[in-house]
Design a protein around this motif. Structure first.
Motif, PDB file in Angstrom:
ATOM      1  N   VAL A 116       0.754  -1.195  -0.068  1.00  0.00           N
ATOM      2  CA  VAL A 116      -0.020   0.044  -0.107  1.00  0.00           C
ATOM      3  C   VAL A 116       0.833   1.125  -0.038  1.00  0.00           C
ATOM      4  CG1 VAL A 116      -1.772   1.118   1.259  1.00  0.00           C
ATOM      5  CG2 VAL A 116      -1.850  -1.251   1.251  1.00  0.00           C
ATOM      6  N   ALA A 117       0.869   1.952  -1.014  1.00  0.00           N
ATOM      7  CA  ALA A 117       1.881   3.039  -1.267  1.00  0.00           C
ATOM      8  C   ALA A 117       0.946   4.544  -1.137  1.00  0.00           C
ATOM      9  CB  ALA A 117       2.244   3.110  -2.588  1.00  0.00           C
ATOM     10  N   GLY A 118      -0.123   4.346  -1.041  1.00  0.00           N
ATOM     11  CA  GLY A 118      -0.971   5.837  -0.681  1.00  0.00           C
ATOM     12  C   GLY A 118      -2.472   5.575  -0.293  1.00  0.00           C
ATOM     13  N   LEU A 119      -2.978   6.360   0.618  1.00  0.00           N
ATOM     14  CA  LEU A 119      -4.288   6.517   1.083  1.00  0.00           C
ATOM     15  C   LEU A 119      -4.675   7.895   0.713  1.00  0.00           C
ATOM     16  CD1 LEU A 119      -3.732   4.899   4.617  1.00  0.00           C
ATOM     17  CD2 LEU A 119      -4.383   3.895   2.296  1.00  0.00           C
ATOM     18  N   PHE A 120      -6.028   7.874  -0.071  1.00  0.00           N
ATOM     19  CA  PHE A 120      -6.578   9.068  -0.433  1.00  0.00           C
ATOM     20  C   PHE A 120      -7.963   9.327  -0.117  1.00  0.00           C
ATOM     21  CE2 PHE A 120      -2.836   8.041  -2.971  1.00  0.00           C
ATOM     22  CZ  PHE A 120      -2.098   9.290  -3.062  1.00  0.00           C
ATOM     23  N   ASP A 121      -8.423  10.646  -0.017  1.00  0.00           N
ATOM     24  CA  ASP A 121      -9.567  11.024   0.236  1.00  0.00           C
ATOM     25  C   ASP A 121      -9.912  12.411  -0.255  1.00  0.00           C
ATOM     26  OD1 ASP A 121     -11.812   9.507   2.407  1.00  0.00           O
ATOM     27  OD2 ASP A 121     -12.519  11.472   1.499  1.00  0.00           O
ATOM     28  N   VAL A 122     -11.077  12.710  -0.208  1.00  0.00           N
ATOM     29  CA  VAL A 122     -11.551  14.453  -0.537  1.00  0.00           C
ATOM     30  C   VAL A 122     -11.996  15.120   0.734  1.00  0.00           C
ATOM     31  CG1 VAL A 122     -11.786  13.787  -3.115  1.00  0.00           C
ATOM     32  CG2 VAL A 122     -13.584  13.774  -1.419  1.00  0.00           C
ATOM     33  N   ASP A 123     -12.223  14.326   1.532  1.00  0.00           N
ATOM     34  CA  ASP A 123     -12.893  14.868   2.738  1.00  0.00           C
ATOM     35  C   ASP A 123     -11.846  15.653   3.790  1.00  0.00           C
ATOM     36  OD1 ASP A 123     -14.363  15.595   5.116  1.00  0.00           O
ATOM     37  OD2 ASP A 123     -15.063  13.426   5.706  1.00  0.00           O
ATOM     38  N   GLU A 133       1.264   3.401   8.926  1.00  0.00           N
ATOM     39  CA  GLU A 133       2.371   4.302   8.743  1.00  0.00           C
ATOM     40  C   GLU A 133       2.264   5.291   7.602  1.00  0.00           C
ATOM     41  OE1 GLU A 133       5.432   1.387   7.541  1.00  0.00           O
ATOM     42  OE2 GLU A 133       5.531   0.401   9.506  1.00  0.00           O
ATOM     43  N   LEU A 134       0.983   5.361   7.062  1.00  0.00           N
ATOM     44  CA  LEU A 134       0.698   6.205   5.947  1.00  0.00           C
ATOM     45  C   LEU A 134      -0.120   7.432   6.411  1.00  0.00           C
ATOM     46  CD1 LEU A 134       0.162   3.862   3.302  1.00  0.00           C
ATOM     47  CD2 LEU A 134       2.109   5.234   3.593  1.00  0.00           C
ATOM     48  N   THR A 135      -0.160   8.383   5.870  1.00  0.00           N
ATOM     49  CA  THR A 135      -1.066   9.554   5.980  1.00  0.00           C
ATOM     50  C   THR A 135      -2.058   9.745   5.004  1.00  0.00           C
ATOM     51  OG1 THR A 135       0.640  10.712   7.015  1.00  0.00           O
ATOM     52  CG2 THR A 135      -0.986  12.206   6.249  1.00  0.00           C
ATOM     53  N   ILE A 136      -3.338  10.009   5.339  1.00  0.00           N
ATOM     54  CA  ILE A 136      -4.260  10.154   4.334  1.00  0.00           C
ATOM     55  C   ILE A 136      -4.045  11.626   3.562  1.00  0.00           C
ATOM     56  CG2 ILE A 136      -6.842  10.479   3.762  1.00  0.00           C
ATOM     57  CD1 ILE A 136      -7.359   8.831   6.407  1.00  0.00           C
ATOM     58  N   GLN A 137      -3.923  11.449   2.065  1.00  0.00           N
ATOM     59  CA  GLN A 137      -3.701  12.613   1.395  1.00  0.00           C
ATOM     60  C   GLN A 137      -4.855  13.062   0.575  1.00  0.00           C
ATOM     61  OE1 GLN A 137       0.213  12.245  -0.864  1.00  0.00           O
ATOM     62  NE2 GLN A 137       0.003  10.136  -0.177  1.00  0.00           N
ATOM     63  N   ASP A 138      -4.820  14.199   0.197  1.00  0.00           N
ATOM     64  CA  ASP A 138      -5.885  14.795  -0.845  1.00  0.00           C
ATOM     65  C   ASP A 138      -5.942  13.850  -1.962  1.00  0.00           C
ATOM     66  OD1 ASP A 138      -7.431  16.384  -2.828  1.00  0.00           O
ATOM     67  OD2 ASP A 138      -7.533  17.878  -1.392  1.00  0.00           O
ATOM     68  N   LEU A 139      -6.814  13.696  -2.650  1.00  0.00           N
ATOM     69  CA  LEU A 139      -6.848  13.137  -3.937  1.00  0.00           C
ATOM     70  C   LEU A 139      -6.244  13.840  -5.112  1.00  0.00           C
ATOM     71  CD1 LEU A 139      -8.019  10.742  -5.734  1.00  0.00           C
ATOM     72  CD2 LEU A 139     -10.034  11.842  -6.027  1.00  0.00           C
ATOM     73  N   ALA A 140      -6.358  15.259  -4.994  1.00  0.00           N
ATOM     74  CA  ALA A 140      -5.441  15.898  -5.866  1.00  0.00           C
ATOM     75  C   ALA A 140      -3.979  15.416  -5.919  1.00  0.00           C
ATOM     76  CB  ALA A 140      -5.495  17.363  -5.562  1.00  0.00           C
ATOM     77  N   ASP A 141      -3.521  15.018  -4.696  1.00  0.00           N
ATOM     78  CA  ASP A 141      -1.944  14.644  -4.647  1.00  0.00           C
ATOM     79  C   ASP A 141      -1.485  13.471  -5.153  1.00  0.00           C
ATOM     80  OD1 ASP A 141      -1.612  17.099  -3.479  1.00  0.00           O
ATOM     81  OD2 ASP A 141      -1.968  16.254  -1.350  1.00  0.00           O
ATOM     82  N   THR A 145       2.071  10.357  -6.267  1.00  0.00           N
ATOM     83  CA  THR A 145       2.403   9.077  -5.593  1.00  0.00           C
ATOM     84  C   THR A 145       2.546   7.941  -6.675  1.00  0.00           C
ATOM     85  OG1 THR A 145       0.944   9.472  -3.648  1.00  0.00           O
ATOM     86  CG2 THR A 145       1.433   7.436  -4.153  1.00  0.00           C
ATOM     87  N   VAL A 146       1.759   8.302  -7.728  1.00  0.00           N
ATOM     88  CA  VAL A 146       1.561   7.078  -8.810  1.00  0.00           C
ATOM     89  C   VAL A 146       2.615   7.421  -9.784  1.00  0.00           C
ATOM     90  CG1 VAL A 146      -0.572   6.438  -8.167  1.00  0.00           C
ATOM     91  CG2 VAL A 146      -0.242   7.877 -10.214  1.00  0.00           C
ATOM     92  N   ARG A 147       3.286   8.360 -10.092  1.00  0.00           N
ATOM     93  CA  ARG A 147       4.012   8.723 -11.156  1.00  0.00           C
ATOM     94  C   ARG A 147       5.322   7.995 -11.415  1.00  0.00           C
ATOM     95  NH1 ARG A 147       5.132  13.869 -10.019  1.00  0.00           N
ATOM     96  NH2 ARG A 147       3.389  14.663 -11.109  1.00  0.00           N
ATOM     97  N   ASP A 167     -11.892   8.200 -12.850  1.00  0.00           N
ATOM     98  CA  ASP A 167     -11.392   9.443 -13.865  1.00  0.00           C
ATOM     99  C   ASP A 167     -10.121   9.989 -13.358  1.00  0.00           C
ATOM    100  OD1 ASP A 167     -13.670   9.152 -15.380  1.00  0.00           O
ATOM    101  OD2 ASP A 167     -14.690  10.911 -14.601  1.00  0.00           O
ATOM    102  N   ALA A 168     -10.038  10.096 -11.953  1.00  0.00           N
ATOM    103  CA  ALA A 168      -8.960  10.682 -11.645  1.00  0.00           C
ATOM    104  C   ALA A 168      -7.806   9.457 -11.492  1.00  0.00           C
ATOM    105  CB  ALA A 168      -9.006  11.214  -9.847  1.00  0.00           C
TER     106      ALA A 168
END
Length: 223
Positions: A116-123, A133-141, A145-147, A167-168
């Motif tokens: 698991v390399a990233g956790l995302f939400d829009v809230d 061990e991960l911090t929830i990031q904004d979906l815009a970020d 992470t995946v680049r 779509d994102a």
């Protein structure tokens, strides 16, 4: 993705869907010290006919030895290679409700070649929270992470938000998506989507149980 390559080679989707089950059974055999197995033993463990096991494995160019069967370690390696499990895959989870958090804490990912390399939400209320061990990031970020990675996206949002998330993910370059939100997603042909609808699976189980009860009732009234 490995599944896409298998399809290009003409391996049926049903065969691809059974490969993880074979791999799971082989791993359990290896843990018990079993060195060789037969198509009959694999079939009994997975719940299919032995002829189907032999046909599935022959699609990969793997054949057992008459009177000996399949070498467990070698067959595990072959299936792992076909599934792309000889490398580590990055997983990004979008939707940090109960389901997303449960997935983020699932210990079985790493053992099967996923990280698991990233956790995302829009809230805004949950962005910045720590989950393991991960911090929830904004979906815009997400793109950052995946680049440069062959990432797999997991949609764990409500169904109403699933298309927006898809779509994102596609815009960020993700071409493999596991959809746990339900509903049909519109994605480019080059993007693989695997839907998992828990409610539908429960309905199937309810149907099977009802049919089994019906069969039992018939046996009771049979002369």
């Amino acid at each position: 993705m490995a599944a896409t390559e298998l399809r290009r080679r003409g391996v049926p989707d049903a065969t691809v869907a059974r490969l993880p089950a074979y791999l799971r059974v082989l791993a359990a055999m290896a843990d018990r010290g079993v060195r060789s197995t037969s198509s009959e033993e694999l079939a009994a463990a997975v719940g299919v006919h032995s002829a189907k096991v032999r046909k599935d494995l022959s699609q990969l160019g793997t054949y057992g030895v008459r009177g000996v069967g399949y070498d467990v370690q070698h067959l595990s390696l072959e299936i792992s290679r076909e599934l792309g499990m000889t490398r580590e895959w990055a997983v990004v989870i979008v939707g940090m409700g109960h389901l997303g958090r449960a997935l983020a804490g699932h210990r079985g990912f790493f053992a099967r070649g996923f990280r698991v390399a990233g956790l995302f939400d829009v809230d805004p209320a949950v962005i910045g929270e720590r989950v393991g061990e991960l911090t929830i990031q904004d979906l815009a970020d997400l793109p950052g992470t995946v680049r440069g990675r062959d990432a797999i996206g997991v949609i764990a949002t409500p169904e109403s938000a699933a298309q927006q998330v898809a779509d994102a993910l596609v815009a960020a370059g993700v071409s493999s998506i596991l959809n746990l939100a339900g509903g049909n997603l519109a994605v480019p042909d080059a993007v693989d989507v695997r839907p998992v609808e828990v409610a539908a699976e429960l309905q199937i189980l309810a149907f099977l149980r009802q049919r089994r009860d019906f069969d039992v009732d018939l046996e009771r009234v049979a002369p």
